[in-house]
Design a protein around this motif. Sequence first.
Motif, PDB file in Angstrom:
ATOM      1  N   ASP A  73       0.707  -1.098  -0.104  1.00 22.14           N
ATOM      2  CA  ASP A  73       0.066   0.040   0.070  1.00 22.14           C
ATOM      3  C   ASP A  73       0.899   1.060  -0.004  1.00 22.14           C
ATOM      4  N   PHE A  74       1.391   1.807  -1.195  1.00 20.40           N
ATOM      5  CA  PHE A  74       2.314   2.633  -1.181  1.00 20.40           C
ATOM      6  C   PHE A  74       1.394   3.947  -0.995  1.00 20.40           C
ATOM      7  N   ASN A  75       0.139   4.371  -1.037  1.00 20.28           N
ATOM      8  CA  ASN A  75      -0.430   5.477  -0.607  1.00 20.28           C
ATOM      9  C   ASN A  75      -0.272   5.605   0.886  1.00 20.28           C
ATOM     10  N   ARG A  76      -0.520   4.395   1.659  1.00 22.14           N
ATOM     11  CA  ARG A  76      -0.550   4.527   3.128  1.00 22.14           C
ATOM     12  C   ARG A  76       0.945   5.003   3.328  1.00 22.14           C
ATOM     13  N   THR A  77       2.012   4.092   2.767  1.00 21.13           N
ATOM     14  CA  THR A  77       3.360   4.371   3.168  1.00 21.13           C
ATOM     15  C   THR A  77       3.816   5.897   3.041  1.00 21.13           C
ATOM     16  N   ILE A  97       3.646  12.908  -5.496  1.00 22.53           N
ATOM     17  CA  ILE A  97       4.598  12.606  -4.717  1.00 22.53           C
ATOM     18  C   ILE A  97       4.516  10.974  -4.593  1.00 22.53           C
ATOM     19  N   THR A  98       3.463  10.349  -4.474  1.00 19.58           N
ATOM     20  CA  THR A  98       3.096   9.021  -4.239  1.00 19.58           C
ATOM     21  C   THR A  98       3.724   8.073  -5.272  1.00 19.58           C
ATOM     22  N   ALA A  99       3.338   8.852  -6.599  1.00 17.72           N
ATOM     23  CA  ALA A  99       3.704   8.290  -8.001  1.00 17.72           C
ATOM     24  C   ALA A  99       5.387   8.173  -8.118  1.00 17.72           C
ATOM     25  N   GLN A 100       5.839   9.446  -7.944  1.00 12.59           N
ATOM     26  CA  GLN A 100       7.522   9.457  -8.005  1.00 12.59           C
ATOM     27  C   GLN A 100       8.061   8.663  -6.882  1.00 12.59           C
TER      28      GLN A 100
END
Length: 208
Positions: A73-77, A97-100
């Motif tokens: 869960d990269f959004n949470r991270t 920022i999440t995407a990069q």
Amino acid sequence: MLSNLLRLWVFALLVGFVEGAAGQSQDMSTPDGMVRTVTQDVLDRIKGDKEIQSGNLVRITELVNEKILPYIDFNRTTRLVMGRYWNSATPKQREEITAQFKLLLIRTYSGALAQVRDQEVTYQPFRASPADTDVVVRSTIINNGSPVELDYRLYKTPQGWRVYDINILGAWLVQVYKQQFADLIAQQGIDGLLTFLTQRNQQLANGG
């Protein structure tokens, strides 16, 4: 400093995912079973794809997107790493920022894959209550004879268990990058952090 820490973290994550479950079939409904099952799936893919073994970024990206990222869960991270600055960012800044940050991880994989050789991974006995929704799966990588602690922090979602933090050598990803991101934002603002991540990804894309 930021990129060096990320490379070390990604190397540990990759080794844990591709070396830790050979010959095992686990239940995806449990956090430790999910980690072990994903490792075997990724290992099988790498063994059968010489392009991935040679570090082909396109094939690695496909592998990561298909076999690994669905369980992270990269959004949470990213939200936890951003801390109080998350609320200060616009929806567009959060998304970018999440995407990069995710892209930085993927592009670091090409270098990490070349380092995977004969590492061994052992898992500590998993201890958690059936009611727990936030747990840690602990493992150890033996790399050139030296043990390296590698732990995964997961939480339960309606879609299953998802990794959102990882610990290597006693340093949790969220804790390390929260300070790094905060320092960059304090100096250059949220747009400055985004510029840094974007430029670093461009350097990696160009072989830097």
